[in-house]
Write a protein that holds these residues in place. Structure first.
Motif, short mmCIF file in Angstrom:
data_model
loop_
_atom_site.label_atom_id
_atom_site.label_comp_id
_atom_site.label_asym_id
_atom_site.label_seq_id
_atom_site.Cartn_x
_atom_site.Cartn_y
_atom_site.Cartn_z
N UNK A 90 -0.81 -2.92 -6.58
CA UNK A 90 -1.65 -3.40 -7.67
C UNK A 90 -3.05 -2.81 -7.59
N UNK A 91 -3.66 -2.84 -6.41
CA UNK A 91 -5.04 -2.36 -6.32
C UNK A 91 -5.13 -0.84 -6.41
N UNK A 92 -4.05 -0.12 -6.10
CA UNK A 92 -4.06 1.32 -6.36
C UNK A 92 -4.17 1.58 -7.86
N UNK A 93 -3.46 0.76 -8.64
CA UNK A 93 -3.54 0.89 -10.10
C UNK A 93 -4.90 0.48 -10.63
N UNK A 94 -5.48 -0.58 -10.07
CA UNK A 94 -6.80 -1.04 -10.49
C UNK A 94 -7.85 0.03 -10.18
N UNK A 95 -7.73 0.65 -9.01
CA UNK A 95 -8.67 1.71 -8.65
C UNK A 95 -8.54 2.89 -9.61
#
Length: 208
Positions: A90-95
């Motif tokens: 999820x946070x890879x996508x948010x980044x």
């Protein structure tokens, strides 16, 4: 524009890429997205998160440390990814969306697991740490609930069983390429998904 709060909702069953890793000839981990194969879905999901995050929070950019509250809603209570691993995807996508500079900005996080058969999704709230603080408490229940019991998976049980040299030889001789289905020779294939998926080097070079 800077902000001190953002909320992101991405519909669909949350998935994780932590157990599916492919490596190129230089040993670098890669995440293909246009090979036409099943594991393209990980890269596609990451891009979906990036697009949704940006569309729901136009012009928002966090440059400071953050508090995150992540609620993950799975379709099935019995079959779903490990919640402890889902945050990375999820946070890879948010980044990638540009809302955050780097996922290292997430200094405090609460992750909660829920189930919604009709509407699987994740809901992520981001709070600027200069404006918000995080408090939580754990209390003993006055009325005890029913325990949620977990049993060892078949894979974990098999990992704990030591194979004899003859068993290892027999098992390796039955391995076939996941793409062309040809028998694999020792050292002539790429493994992924913790060894569950094997691809011969010839098919790997064609696909990637």
């Amino acid at each position: 524009m800077n902000s001190n709060y953002a909320k992101i909702i991405v519909k669909g069953s949350p998935i994780t890429k932590s157990n599916f890793k492919l490596f190129n000839a230089q040993g670098r981990a890669i995440l293909p997205k246009n090979s036409g194969l099943y594991h393209d879905r990980y890269a596609i999901y990451e891009e979906q998160i990036a697009l949704e995050a940006r569309a729901q929070n136009p012009n928002v950019i966090f440059t400071e440390s953050l508090i995150a509250v992540l609620k993950v809603y799975y379709k099935s209570e019995k079959r779903h990814p490990d919640t402890i691993n889902i945050t990375k995807s999820i946070f890879d996508g948010i980044e990638k969306s540009g809302i955050i500079i780097n996922d290292v900005q997430i200094r405090k996080i609460i992750t909660e697991e829920y189930y919604d058969k009709e509407n699987p999704r994740f809901e992520l709230e981001l709070y600027a740490e200069s404006c918000y603080s995080l408090d939580f408490s754990i209390k003993e229940k006055e009325i005890k609930g029913t325990p949620v019991i977990f049993k060892p998976s078949i894979n974990s049980q098999q990992k704990n069983v030591k194979k004899t040299p003859s068993q290892k030889t027999s098992a390796s001789s039955t391995n076939v390429c996941a793409i062309c289905s040809k028998p694999l020779k020792e050292g002539d294939y790429i493994s992924a998904d913790n060894g569950k998926t094997l691809i011969c080097k010839s098919c790997f070079k064609k696909a990637f």
